[in-house]
Motif scaffolding. Sequence first.
Motif, PDB file in Angstrom:
ATOM      1  N   LEU A 206       0.779  -0.997  -0.019  1.00 12.99           N
ATOM      2  CA  LEU A 206      -0.051   0.017  -0.098  1.00 12.99           C
ATOM      3  C   LEU A 206       0.841   1.423  -0.011  1.00 12.99           C
ATOM      4  O   LEU A 206       0.469   2.275  -0.736  1.00 12.99           O
ATOM      5  N   GLU A 207       1.911   0.992   1.061  1.00 14.35           N
ATOM      6  CA  GLU A 207       2.994   2.405   0.765  1.00 14.35           C
ATOM      7  C   GLU A 207       3.574   2.514  -0.722  1.00 14.35           C
ATOM      8  O   GLU A 207       3.741   3.573  -1.210  1.00 14.35           O
ATOM      9  N   ALA A 208       3.842   1.305  -1.306  1.00 18.41           N
ATOM     10  CA  ALA A 208       4.504   1.240  -2.653  1.00 18.41           C
ATOM     11  C   ALA A 208       3.287   1.848  -3.712  1.00 18.41           C
ATOM     12  O   ALA A 208       3.687   2.601  -4.555  1.00 18.41           O
ATOM     13  N   LEU A 209       2.153   1.558  -3.472  1.00 21.42           N
ATOM     14  CA  LEU A 209       1.018   2.132  -4.608  1.00 21.42           C
ATOM     15  C   LEU A 209       1.090   3.566  -4.219  1.00 21.42           C
ATOM     16  O   LEU A 209       0.763   4.196  -4.941  1.00 21.42           O
ATOM     17  N   ARG A 210       1.172   4.161  -3.000  1.00 24.22           N
ATOM     18  CA  ARG A 210       1.302   5.609  -2.637  1.00 24.22           C
ATOM     19  C   ARG A 210       2.490   6.272  -3.333  1.00 24.22           C
ATOM     20  O   ARG A 210       2.068   7.214  -3.998  1.00 24.22           O
ATOM     21  N   LEU A 211       3.305   5.722  -3.483  1.00 25.34           N
ATOM     22  CA  LEU A 211       4.555   6.308  -4.152  1.00 25.34           C
ATOM     23  C   LEU A 211       4.384   6.059  -5.638  1.00 25.34           C
ATOM     24  O   LEU A 211       4.930   7.133  -6.378  1.00 25.34           O
ATOM     25  N   HIS A 212       3.842   5.085  -5.965  1.00 19.18           N
ATOM     26  CA  HIS A 212       3.515   5.054  -7.517  1.00 19.18           C
ATOM     27  C   HIS A 212       2.550   5.994  -7.975  1.00 19.18           C
ATOM     28  O   HIS A 212       2.977   6.656  -9.145  1.00 19.18           O
ATOM     29  N   ALA A 213       1.791   6.342  -7.254  1.00 13.31           N
ATOM     30  CA  ALA A 213       0.751   7.335  -7.575  1.00 13.31           C
ATOM     31  C   ALA A 213       1.236   8.745  -7.604  1.00 13.31           C
ATOM     32  O   ALA A 213       1.290   9.810  -8.709  1.00 13.31           O
ATOM     33  N   ALA A 214       2.194   9.040  -6.710  1.00 13.59           N
ATOM     34  CA  ALA A 214       2.901  10.206  -6.361  1.00 13.59           C
ATOM     35  C   ALA A 214       4.000  10.377  -7.599  1.00 13.59           C
ATOM     36  O   ALA A 214       4.091  11.812  -8.022  1.00 13.59           O
ATOM     37  N   GLU A 215       4.545   9.437  -8.240  1.00  9.48           N
ATOM     38  CA  GLU A 215       5.392   9.500  -9.411  1.00  9.48           C
ATOM     39  C   GLU A 215       4.495  10.082 -10.682  1.00  9.48           C
ATOM     40  O   GLU A 215       5.437  10.156 -11.702  1.00  9.48           O
ATOM     41  N   GLY A 216       3.114   9.727 -10.665  1.00  9.56           N
ATOM     42  CA  GLY A 216       2.557   9.929 -12.030  1.00  9.56           C
ATOM     43  C   GLY A 216       1.979   8.596 -12.632  1.00  9.56           C
ATOM     44  O   GLY A 216       1.611   8.405 -13.806  1.00  9.56           O
ATOM     45  N   GLY A 217       1.767   7.655 -11.589  1.00  8.74           N
ATOM     46  CA  GLY A 217       1.123   6.363 -12.061  1.00  8.74           C
ATOM     47  C   GLY A 217       1.859   5.646 -13.171  1.00  8.74           C
ATOM     48  O   GLY A 217       3.359   5.554 -12.901  1.00  8.74           O
ATOM     49  N   VAL A 218       1.471   4.749 -13.996  1.00  3.59           N
ATOM     50  CA  VAL A 218       1.885   3.876 -15.103  1.00  3.59           C
ATOM     51  C   VAL A 218       2.754   4.556 -15.793  1.00  3.59           C
ATOM     52  O   VAL A 218       3.982   4.570 -16.212  1.00  3.59           O
ATOM     53  N   ALA A 219       2.508   5.830 -16.264  1.00  2.00           N
ATOM     54  CA  ALA A 219       2.964   6.669 -17.307  1.00  2.00           C
ATOM     55  C   ALA A 219       4.414   7.375 -16.724  1.00  2.00           C
ATOM     56  O   ALA A 219       5.609   7.283 -17.125  1.00  2.00           O
ATOM     57  N   GLY A 220       4.370   7.861 -15.306  1.00  2.00           N
ATOM     58  CA  GLY A 220       5.529   8.306 -14.640  1.00  2.00           C
ATOM     59  C   GLY A 220       6.533   7.272 -14.329  1.00  2.00           C
ATOM     60  O   GLY A 220       7.745   7.376 -14.705  1.00  2.00           O
ATOM     61  N   ARG A 221       6.078   6.151 -13.805  1.00  2.00           N
ATOM     62  CA  ARG A 221       6.870   5.225 -13.396  1.00  2.00           C
ATOM     63  C   ARG A 221       7.750   4.519 -14.895  1.00  2.00           C
ATOM     64  O   ARG A 221       8.953   4.188 -14.931  1.00  2.00           O
ATOM     65  N   GLY A 222       6.887   4.433 -15.936  1.00  2.00           N
ATOM     66  CA  GLY A 222       7.458   3.870 -17.271  1.00  2.00           C
ATOM     67  C   GLY A 222       8.530   4.784 -17.748  1.00  2.00           C
ATOM     68  O   GLY A 222       9.414   4.459 -18.262  1.00  2.00           O
ATOM     69  N   ALA A 223       8.218   6.180 -17.305  1.00  2.00           N
ATOM     70  CA  ALA A 223       9.209   7.104 -18.230  1.00  2.00           C
ATOM     71  C   ALA A 223      10.462   6.946 -17.486  1.00  2.00           C
ATOM     72  O   ALA A 223      11.392   7.009 -18.101  1.00  2.00           O
ATOM     73  N   ARG A 224      10.536   6.928 -16.288  1.00  4.60           N
ATOM     74  CA  ARG A 224      11.613   6.904 -15.265  1.00  4.60           C
ATOM     75  C   ARG A 224      12.525   5.619 -15.709  1.00  4.60           C
ATOM     76  O   ARG A 224      13.735   5.609 -15.974  1.00  4.60           O
ATOM     77  N   TYR A 225      11.789   4.437 -15.822  1.00  3.96           N
ATOM     78  CA  TYR A 225      12.423   3.276 -16.267  1.00  3.96           C
ATOM     79  C   TYR A 225      13.047   3.196 -17.579  1.00  3.96           C
ATOM     80  O   TYR A 225      13.923   2.741 -17.954  1.00  3.96           O
ATOM     81  N   THR A 226      12.363   3.906 -18.640  1.00  2.78           N
ATOM     82  CA  THR A 226      12.627   4.068 -19.784  1.00  2.78           C
ATOM     83  C   THR A 226      13.802   5.061 -20.021  1.00  2.78           C
ATOM     84  O   THR A 226      15.055   4.645 -20.747  1.00  2.78           O
ATOM     85  N   ARG A 227      14.037   5.941 -19.109  1.00  2.96           N
ATOM     86  CA  ARG A 227      15.434   6.707 -19.193  1.00  2.96           C
ATOM     87  C   ARG A 227      16.352   6.096 -18.406  1.00  2.96           C
ATOM     88  O   ARG A 227      17.693   6.066 -18.965  1.00  2.96           O
ATOM     89  N   ASN A 228      16.085   5.257 -17.318  1.00  2.05           N
ATOM     90  CA  ASN A 228      17.118   4.348 -16.837  1.00  2.05           C
ATOM     91  C   ASN A 228      17.958   3.453 -17.835  1.00  2.05           C
ATOM     92  O   ASN A 228      18.955   3.317 -18.101  1.00  2.05           O
ATOM     93  N   ARG A 229      16.704   3.105 -18.738  1.00  2.29           N
ATOM     94  CA  ARG A 229      17.385   2.073 -19.858  1.00  2.29           C
ATOM     95  C   ARG A 229      18.221   2.665 -20.784  1.00  2.29           C
ATOM     96  O   ARG A 229      19.412   2.300 -21.243  1.00  2.29           O
ATOM     97  N   ASP A 230      17.710   4.067 -21.450  1.00  7.02           N
ATOM     98  CA  ASP A 230      18.323   4.450 -22.341  1.00  7.02           C
ATOM     99  C   ASP A 230      19.871   5.073 -21.865  1.00  7.02           C
ATOM    100  O   ASP A 230      20.844   4.725 -22.717  1.00  7.02           O
TER     101      ASP A 230
END
Length: 397
Positions: free
Chosen positions: A264-288
């Motif tokens: 539930l805390e992880a879900l809160r942080l996930h929402a604060a980051e911008g949900g699926v789009a925000g999390r995916g954008a950070r991971y994509t930048r990490n990869r690149d």
Amino acid sequence: MEFPMSDQALPAPEMGEPYLLTPGPLTTAFSTRQAMLRDWGSWDGDFRAMTRMLCDQLVAMAGDREGAFACVPMQGSGSFAVEAMLGSFVPRDGKVLVLANGAYGLRAAETMRYLGRAHTVIDKGDYMPPRGDEVGAALDADPEITHVFVVQCETSSGILNPVAEISEAVYARGRKLLVDSMSAFGALELDVSRIRYEAMVSSANKCIEGVPGFGFVIARTEALEAAQGNSHSLALDVHAQWAAMQKTGQWRYTPPTHVVAAFLEALRLHAAEGGVAGRGARYTRNRDVMVAGMRALGFETLLKDRWLSPIIVTFFCPADPNFDFPRFYAAMKARGFIIYPGKLTVVDSFRIGCIGQLDEHVMRRVVSAAGEALAEMGVDSAAPPDAAIAERARLAA
């Protein structure tokens, strides 16, 4: 880009821990771990409310806006949840087309063998995804197939499979799709309003950045209702778990209470980051950032850019005779990074994950550590064997 962390979050090295560059378990926020410090009664109303909150948020994350889906958490690892899905949603007289291009698709086929249920496999090897046209051709050729199983992100290679086009091929022929989104859900789109499927599975300790202990099935309610009596197992019966939760709000058997609180805390942080789009954008930048840096050192990715997922990347091991993966692993760990061995059948490789509580600045340090490790071993070139490149070209042709 800096990723948002709670006020109490600390980067892993400051806590004396290495970063986990794996597809889960992964490096979690300090506040997520801290959430496990309280004990909960599994039958208590407070914990039932936590379970309800967890399920509601996950269904919303899947894009269900019509109340057509439900979430069923299942104790155990991701493989428990995959077996639960296959055993519950495929009738005993059904037949599954398993799409495989790595270890986890093949594990699903092995699961079907253990269940004693009819199945067939399209095995694409390590380099290429299954495509909609070949799935359609397989379904046209075998009318007994009732379900298709696909892994959204095959982490043994890091390949991102084209689930949307596969779904179109499946439902155009009146069949049903089951999705293993274990290492993708929460960072890559699997919106039920855009991609049709009957059920999908994921796990607490992947892209939502919780800790291990349970998986979850998100399924059409009508599919859940039809699943009654299908399961081969008492503990892995998704319908029975769902029915019990509908009636009592409780898990049938002892739930991982601390893991739920952390999630539930992880879900809160996930929402604060911008949900699926925000999390995916950070991971994509990490990869690149990481891929560009590793290629600059001479490493070569297993996959072409088109199929690289932002979850984990597979690299060929260098041809240089001084390269030794156990030494490389130890050198990376000594510098604060735990990487992942390869899981390919043809060539030597290793993997570096892009997910967890880390950002592009951490990934630059990963690249620096890799360069230092090569120098420590006396490796002059990180280029892979010519045979590996030739094999990739042959299989990808």
